[in-house]
Design an enzyme around this catalytic site. Structure first.
Site, mmCIF file in Angstrom:
data_model
loop_
_atom_site.group_PDB
_atom_site.id
_atom_site.type_symbol
_atom_site.label_atom_id
_atom_site.label_comp_id
_atom_site.label_asym_id
_atom_site.label_seq_id
_atom_site.Cartn_x
_atom_site.Cartn_y
_atom_site.Cartn_z
ATOM 1 C CG ASP A 93 63.550 36.965 23.234
ATOM 2 O OD1 ASP A 93 64.182 36.813 22.286
ATOM 3 O OD2 ASP A 93 63.731 37.932 24.392
ATOM 4 C CD GLU A 140 62.901 35.618 18.096
ATOM 5 O OE1 GLU A 140 63.708 34.703 18.622
ATOM 6 O OE2 GLU A 140 62.974 36.983 18.445
ATOM 7 C CG ASP A 162 62.218 48.128 13.696
ATOM 8 O OD1 ASP A 162 62.946 48.646 14.653
ATOM 9 O OD2 ASP A 162 62.926 47.506 12.605
ATOM 10 C CG ASP A 174 66.688 48.186 15.897
ATOM 11 O OD1 ASP A 174 65.274 47.936 15.677
ATOM 12 O OD2 ASP A 174 67.082 47.930 17.196
ATOM 13 C CG ASP A 193 27.304 42.672 66.318
ATOM 14 O OD1 ASP A 193 27.129 43.661 66.047
ATOM 15 O OD2 ASP A 193 28.497 42.381 66.905
ATOM 16 C CG HIS A 220 22.268 48.314 69.764
ATOM 17 N ND1 HIS A 220 22.795 49.088 70.647
ATOM 18 C CD2 HIS A 220 22.727 47.035 70.252
ATOM 19 C CE1 HIS A 220 23.825 48.450 71.440
ATOM 20 N NE2 HIS A 220 23.618 46.950 71.198
ATOM 21 C CB SER A 260 17.549 35.184 68.755
ATOM 22 O OG SER A 260 18.613 35.676 69.179
#
Length: 666
Positions: A210, A221, A246, A250, A465, A521, A609
């Site tokens: 454009d 374009e 279009d 237009d 963890d 755990h 560990s």
């Protein structure tokens, strides 16, 4: 195989055609009274394509390659880091991590109020990563930057958030304690829904050709745009396509008209066969094509686009010395198994945040571990008597860590691991710990580790963890992770405990690093049948040793094997393995005790560990994400109580809990 046309050379052809067209016709714009210099407009197209091709090497997202179902697409977020207010002057940079991607800003000037105005687009999935971590670093060092503060932002919240302001000021938290604020950062985030994503993309491609910037495309374009898409079939039907676009007749195509055309064509016969930015062949699915191209295109707002291609914020923050070492192949970042001399960085995947994190290890320790465990010579020295030396050193270090003098090392230890030790989770304040080992075996607050599906014993949970690897069988573990020549379940458990049902069972490895909470755990509920002590060495359990073909860490190290008898998983072997600097393994339960999953079982004293759980064959279905990461030789960072898997032995009349919407605990 379809081969995409090179867009850079294509743009050069376009430039020539634009020049010729304008020279002949003199009306290359959608407004007859507006004239542009052909060389200026055509060179702009060429510069644009060359620019985005160059930038795609730095900003292309791995998410582009992933096919996404429409129901999973939540939107595309544009996150902008504007500025920060810090408590001292320095040169600052900020990093954003989301899922497996990390991006960074440019480095600011010397100031206590850095301004970045840097932005990045992120694909949001409804069940995917959505919590972005923002980290701020001071950059006054050559080789390494220092993490000063961080915050987290839930991007999905912006889908429903009704805010009057475009930006938000967030507190930057101290890496070692979320109770301390070290600064503030101003961010903004906007989220596009699928419709807006299409319109945003069309705005970007419309701006390419454009030339007079009136938001409309003339026939010429429009023709240039079709040529740029590289679709030879569409190129032959440009006039037909222009008339189809279009709608109001237009003589020009508006943004809305172009949006409708592209949407319809992508569903039927796609106009855009390959991405104009990265050249990748696009998915025939309309949504995925639009998402791909929207992420590839820069925003064009005038802000700096963050630099990508990083796996962790630590990697993104490193200085030029690190970049030089990467270029010279002295060090490397990689995902998954990266053994031998190149294993300079250990990356793990954080299950809670769905991000890569870097495990911190002192460089000198990494070098010494490689020298010992990754060579025949190193292990030969170990066999020649160094094992006994390592034992004595571990015992001596253990005694030292139990001395009152060792307490002075606690702050240095916390500082080294920065944001990997959360003091606000610790049950007692720092002054409570009179020795280093007291801090090392610290307890956490009761609510720090929620247990998944506590009322359902047929759901197993993570035991520590740790960095987890899970394998359906020993064969999988040997193929993907454990490289010791003589590893076996019998060697791990010992003849006294090993049974045929364990031989082909499921193996879950929980590797604890020094910075972790070192209490382990119970993963399942049941009765403790027995304990068996197996003497051995104290090799490190670091992946550099585990991945070595010259030693057998898990079957040669000192360990204690216990057996749990359960109603949902049969018998489960729980192996607590000592490692370098671990002088003792302490248990808080005894033979005959009935225990609930999530209860504390014991703790390791100072050092790294490992816990290994062996389930009997066909008794547990491990969660898919854990198996998928392990298939890539990628450890998953987990916490005590996170869901591990579900019993395959479903009891009659008992339904499994609804885990579809279960949120993994922190």
């Amino acid at each position: 195989m379809y081969k995409c046309r090179n867009m850079s050379s294509q743009s050069d052809d376009s430039e020539q055609r634009v020049g010729e067209r304008k020279e002949r016709m003199g009306n290359g714009s959608s407004k007859s009274n507006h004239h542009q210099d052909s060389s200026s407009s055509s060179s702009r197209v060429g510069r644009f394509w060359r620019k985005i091709h160059h930038r795609s090497n730095h900003h292309a997202s791995s998410s582009n390659n992933k096919r996404l179902a429409a129901e999973d697409f939540a939107g595309i977020a544009l996150l902008t880091l504007h500025r920060a207010e810090m408590k001292f002057k320095d040169k600052w940079l900020a990093c954003v991590s989301l899922g497996e991607q990390t991006f960074r800003t440019e480095t600011s000037d010397q100031t206590d109020k850095p301004i970045w105005n840097s932005e990045k687009k992120f694909l949001l999935e409804r069940n995917g990563p959505h919590i972005a971590r923002i980290s701020v670093f001071e950059t006054n060092r050559l080789s390494k930057s220092n993490l000063v503060g961080y915050c987290e932002i839930d991007l999905l919240e912006f889908l429903t958030q009704d805010s009057e302001s475009d930006s938000e000021v967030l507190d930057l938290l101290d890496p070692s304690s979320s109770d301390i604020t070290v600064g503030k950062i101003t961010v903004s985030c906007s989220v596009e829904d699928p419709t807006e994503t299409e319109r945003s993309f069309v705005r970007r491609i419309l701006s390419i050709v454009d030339y007079n910037e009136d938001g409309m495309l003339s026939s010429s374009e429009f023709s240039e745009l079709i040529d740029a898409f590289g679709n030879q079939v569409a190129a032959k039907k440009k006039e037909e396509l222009f008339k189809a676009a279009d709608k109001n007749g237009d003589g020009v195509v508006s943004m809305d008209e172009l949006t409708v055309l592209l949407a319809n064509q992508q569903e039927e016969k796609p106009l855009i066969s390959c991405c104009p930015v990265c050249g990748e062949v696009l998915d025939s699915d309309k949504l995925n094509g639009m998402i791909h191209m929207s992420l590839c295109f820069d925003e064009g707002t005038g802000n700096q686009v963050m630099t990508g291609g990083f796996l962790t914020d630590k990697q993104a923050s490193y200085g030029w010395m690190f970049k030089l070492s990467e270029w010279a192949h002295f060090s490397s970042y990689d995902i998954g198994l990266n053994s031998g001399s190149s294993a300079s960085h250990i990356l793990v995947f954080d299950r809670r945040t769905k991000r890569f994190v870097e495990e911190l290890i002192d460089g000198k320790i990494v070098l010494s571990m490689r020298a010992i465990y990754q060579s025949k010579l190193g292990l030969g020295l170990m066999d020649a008597g160094a094992k006994e030396l390592l034992q004595r050193i571990s015992e001596k270090q253990g005694k030292q860590m139990n001395s009152a003098e060792s307490a002075k090392d606690i702050p240095k230890f916390i500082n080294f691991f920065e944001d990997q030790i959360k003091l606000d989770e610790v049950k007692y304040p720092l002054e409570h710990f009179k020795t280093f080992n007291e801090f090392f075996i610290r307890e956490l607050k009761p609510d720090a580790r929620p247990i998944a599906c506590m009322e359902h014993d047929d759901v197993a949970v993570c035991a520590a963890d740790s960095r987890l690897m899970a394998f359906k069988s020993v064969e999988d573990s040997l193929r993907l992770w454990i490289k010791g020549r003589k590893f076996s379940i019998q060697g791990l458990l010992g003849k006294e405990i090993c049974s045929s049902s364990f031989i082909n069972g499921t193996l879950v490895i929980f590797r604890l690093a020094p910075q972790d909470y070192h209490r382990f755990h119970f993963p399942v509920s049941g009765t403790i049948e027995r304990f068996v002590d197996i003497p051995g060495c104290l090799y490190t359990v670091n992946p550099i040793a585990v991945n070595s073909k010259y030693c057998n860490v898990f079957t040669e190290n000192k360990r204690v094997v216990s057996v749990l008898s359960t109603s949902d998983f049969g018998k489960v072997a729980f192996v607590a393995i000592g490692a370098t600097m671990v002088g003792s393994i302490t248990f808080s339960k005894k033979k005959g005790d009935y225990v609930q999953k999530g209860e504390e079982f014991g703790y390791f004293s100072f050092g790294g560990s490992t816990v290994i759980c062996v389930f009997e064959k066909d008794t547990i279905k491990i969660d898919d994400d854990l198996l998928e990461n392990s298939e890539k030789s990628l450890e998953t960072l987990v916490a005590v109580g996170m869901k591990l898997g579900v019993s395959i032995k479903k009891r009659a009349g008992t339904e499994l809990p609804d885990l579809e919407n279960f949120v993994i605990g922190a």
